[in-house]
Scaffold this motif. Sequence first.
Motif, PDB file in Angstrom:
ATOM      1  N   VAL A   1       0.778  -1.090   0.078  1.00  0.00           N
ATOM      2  CA  VAL A   1       0.133   0.153   0.063  1.00  0.00           C
ATOM      3  C   VAL A   1       0.877   1.098  -0.190  1.00  0.00           C
ATOM      4  O   VAL A   1       2.116   1.228   0.214  1.00  0.00           O
ATOM      5  CB  VAL A   1      -0.946  -0.094   1.115  1.00  0.00           C
ATOM      6  N   MET A   2       0.287   2.360  -0.157  1.00  0.00           N
ATOM      7  CA  MET A   2       1.205   3.495  -0.213  1.00  0.00           C
ATOM      8  C   MET A   2       0.813   4.322   1.389  1.00  0.00           C
ATOM      9  O   MET A   2      -0.338   4.094   1.763  1.00  0.00           O
ATOM     10  CB  MET A   2       0.513   4.613  -1.028  1.00  0.00           C
ATOM     11  N   LEU A   3       1.947   4.472   1.911  1.00  0.00           N
ATOM     12  CA  LEU A   3       1.947   5.010   3.454  1.00  0.00           C
ATOM     13  C   LEU A   3       2.264   6.478   3.531  1.00  0.00           C
ATOM     14  O   LEU A   3       3.019   6.833   2.744  1.00  0.00           O
ATOM     15  CB  LEU A   3       2.780   4.127   4.124  1.00  0.00           C
ATOM     16  N   LEU A   4       1.630   6.664   4.682  1.00  0.00           N
ATOM     17  CA  LEU A   4       2.043   8.332   4.548  1.00  0.00           C
ATOM     18  C   LEU A   4       3.256   8.381   5.393  1.00  0.00           C
ATOM     19  O   LEU A   4       3.484   8.412   6.493  1.00  0.00           O
ATOM     20  CB  LEU A   4       1.084   8.926   5.798  1.00  0.00           C
ATOM     21  N   THR A   5       4.322   8.816   4.613  1.00  0.00           N
ATOM     22  CA  THR A   5       5.520   8.667   4.998  1.00  0.00           C
ATOM     23  C   THR A   5       6.071  10.154   5.482  1.00  0.00           C
ATOM     24  O   THR A   5       7.180  10.126   6.360  1.00  0.00           O
ATOM     25  CB  THR A   5       6.528   8.323   4.018  1.00  0.00           C
ATOM     26  N   HIS A   6       5.548  11.313   5.128  1.00  0.00           N
ATOM     27  CA  HIS A   6       6.095  12.691   5.666  1.00  0.00           C
ATOM     28  C   HIS A   6       4.727  13.458   5.849  1.00  0.00           C
ATOM     29  O   HIS A   6       3.781  13.600   4.992  1.00  0.00           O
ATOM     30  CB  HIS A   6       6.777  13.356   4.522  1.00  0.00           C
ATOM     31  N   ASP A   7       4.801  14.077   7.031  1.00  0.00           N
ATOM     32  CA  ASP A   7       3.377  15.001   7.224  1.00  0.00           C
ATOM     33  C   ASP A   7       4.268  16.377   7.786  1.00  0.00           C
ATOM     34  O   ASP A   7       4.628  16.156   8.965  1.00  0.00           O
ATOM     35  CB  ASP A   7       2.749  14.215   8.313  1.00  0.00           C
ATOM     36  N   GLU A   8       4.221  17.343   7.170  1.00  0.00           N
ATOM     37  CA  GLU A   8       4.754  18.603   7.587  1.00  0.00           C
ATOM     38  C   GLU A   8       4.101  19.846   7.236  1.00  0.00           C
ATOM     39  O   GLU A   8       3.280  19.847   6.364  1.00  0.00           O
ATOM     40  CB  GLU A   8       6.219  18.569   7.065  1.00  0.00           C
ATOM     41  N   MET A   9       4.523  21.040   8.059  1.00  0.00           N
ATOM     42  CA  MET A   9       4.087  22.079   7.570  1.00  0.00           C
ATOM     43  C   MET A   9       5.166  22.895   7.253  1.00  0.00           C
ATOM     44  O   MET A   9       6.349  23.164   7.676  1.00  0.00           O
ATOM     45  CB  MET A   9       3.486  22.852   9.035  1.00  0.00           C
ATOM     46  N   LEU A  10       4.784  23.507   6.087  1.00  0.00           N
ATOM     47  CA  LEU A  10       6.009  24.283   5.271  1.00  0.00           C
ATOM     48  C   LEU A  10       5.821  25.821   4.843  1.00  0.00           C
ATOM     49  O   LEU A  10       4.558  26.101   4.586  1.00  0.00           O
ATOM     50  CB  LEU A  10       6.357  23.635   3.997  1.00  0.00           C
ATOM     51  N   ARG A  11       6.715  26.575   4.918  1.00  0.00           N
ATOM     52  CA  ARG A  11       6.366  28.146   4.883  1.00  0.00           C
ATOM     53  C   ARG A  11       6.226  28.081   3.156  1.00  0.00           C
ATOM     54  O   ARG A  11       6.946  27.721   2.320  1.00  0.00           O
ATOM     55  CB  ARG A  11       7.475  29.002   5.225  1.00  0.00           C
ATOM     56  N   THR A  12       5.308  29.032   2.721  1.00  0.00           N
ATOM     57  CA  THR A  12       5.136  29.255   1.388  1.00  0.00           C
ATOM     58  C   THR A  12       5.216  30.659   1.198  1.00  0.00           C
ATOM     59  O   THR A  12       5.252  31.046  -0.187  1.00  0.00           O
ATOM     60  CB  THR A  12       3.540  28.721   1.020  1.00  0.00           C
ATOM     61  N   GLY A  13       5.301  31.583   2.028  1.00  0.00           N
ATOM     62  CA  GLY A  13       5.169  33.027   1.618  1.00  0.00           C
ATOM     63  C   GLY A  13       3.921  33.694   2.304  1.00  0.00           C
ATOM     64  O   GLY A  13       2.913  32.956   2.655  1.00  0.00           O
ATOM     65  N   ALA A  14       3.776  34.758   2.434  1.00  0.00           N
ATOM     66  CA  ALA A  14       2.856  35.727   3.100  1.00  0.00           C
ATOM     67  C   ALA A  14       1.524  35.571   2.036  1.00  0.00           C
ATOM     68  O   ALA A  14       1.772  35.608   0.979  1.00  0.00           O
ATOM     69  CB  ALA A  14       3.304  37.123   3.111  1.00  0.00           C
ATOM     70  N   ARG A  15       0.531  35.416   2.853  1.00  0.00           N
ATOM     71  CA  ARG A  15      -0.849  35.385   1.908  1.00  0.00           C
ATOM     72  C   ARG A  15      -1.637  36.362   2.545  1.00  0.00           C
ATOM     73  O   ARG A  15      -1.644  36.705   3.943  1.00  0.00           O
ATOM     74  CB  ARG A  15      -1.282  34.037   1.998  1.00  0.00           C
ATOM     75  N   ASN A  16      -2.662  37.195   1.781  1.00  0.00           N
ATOM     76  CA  ASN A  16      -3.543  38.177   2.581  1.00  0.00           C
ATOM     77  C   ASN A  16      -4.558  37.365   3.304  1.00  0.00           C
ATOM     78  O   ASN A  16      -4.830  36.277   3.082  1.00  0.00           O
ATOM     79  CB  ASN A  16      -4.057  38.924   1.505  1.00  0.00           C
ATOM     80  N   ASP A  17      -5.259  37.952   4.149  1.00  0.00           N
ATOM     81  CA  ASP A  17      -6.443  37.565   4.681  1.00  0.00           C
ATOM     82  C   ASP A  17      -7.342  36.774   4.197  1.00  0.00           C
ATOM     83  O   ASP A  17      -8.079  35.510   4.628  1.00  0.00           O
ATOM     84  CB  ASP A  17      -7.039  38.464   5.988  1.00  0.00           C
ATOM     85  N   ALA A  18      -7.953  37.387   3.072  1.00  0.00           N
ATOM     86  CA  ALA A  18      -8.802  36.756   2.223  1.00  0.00           C
ATOM     87  C   ALA A  18      -8.597  35.612   1.695  1.00  0.00           C
ATOM     88  O   ALA A  18      -9.273  34.628   1.743  1.00  0.00           O
ATOM     89  CB  ALA A  18      -9.218  37.690   1.078  1.00  0.00           C
ATOM     90  N   GLU A  19      -7.159  35.542   1.123  1.00  0.00           N
ATOM     91  CA  GLU A  19      -6.864  34.357   0.572  1.00  0.00           C
ATOM     92  C   GLU A  19      -6.447  33.254   1.798  1.00  0.00           C
ATOM     93  O   GLU A  19      -7.065  31.866   1.580  1.00  0.00           O
ATOM     94  CB  GLU A  19      -5.196  34.476   0.002  1.00  0.00           C
ATOM     95  N   HIS A  20      -6.313  33.737   2.824  1.00  0.00           N
ATOM     96  CA  HIS A  20      -5.977  32.978   3.959  1.00  0.00           C
ATOM     97  C   HIS A  20      -7.370  32.159   4.493  1.00  0.00           C
ATOM     98  O   HIS A  20      -7.376  31.023   4.811  1.00  0.00           O
ATOM     99  CB  HIS A  20      -5.442  33.492   5.166  1.00  0.00           C
TER     100      HIS A  20
END
Length: 249
Positions: free
Chosen positions: A208-227
């Motif tokens: 099967v395919m296993l969940l091998t990585h689970d992370e939070m990464l920075r992508t850059g600033a986003r405005n509140d509406a996008e957020h």
Amino acid sequence: MSAPRIRTAVAVGLLLAALAACGDTGALRGAGPTATAMSPDRLWPDLRPASSPAWDYDDGEAELMRGVTAPGEDIHKLNPVAVVRAEITQHPDEYTGGKATYYETTRRMADCADGAARGRCPVLKPYYRDLTGDGRDDLTLGFRLLPGNQTAVRVYTFESGRLVQVMSNDDAVTGVELAGRSVIVRSPSDVAGYEYRFQWTWDPDQRVMLLTHDEMLRTGARNDAEHRSAPPSRPPRPSPSVSPSASGP
């Protein structure tokens, strides 16, 4: 001395003069101080190990897709719409029951007469790549989970003439990538400027395919509406417990 040699000598002379003017001797130069390496500190060494996972996820399970076949086990000849219909049939509580979560997906399947990725059909364009390493393409399929803002991501392979689902992930999705033997799912975070990334990788032992990585990464600033436009369906998850067993017909 011939003309070509004169031109070469002049060019070398100019180059050496330029280097001398810059004061660059070609020697190695330091890149600045390096952070001191520190070994990890083990906390609470006497803490009793957990005997079971904190959450029970239905991940890492294989599921036989009943009634779905293709000539010569050629996954390219599968009808992606038929594959999604098989899942709907096998999970009526989610799609067709009186309190079905994704009843709108089932209703919109009627718009798939012309095939996937056409009109209002919730089934997305299929992609093919060998993710299991057996030399044959596997099927990566996505479809919209309606109502809501989620996307189902699935991977299928043929085993002994039977179509088996070897990966299943439902989430608010901002992007999906295939890399090597892995599927990478990107999801929005409730922290501005960050996203969740989940990497599912084929495991030949569990099949099967296993969940091998689970992370939070920075992508850059986003405005509140996008957020606020695409909130995540859940916080980051730990790796799932694995019960890789394909159901029989």
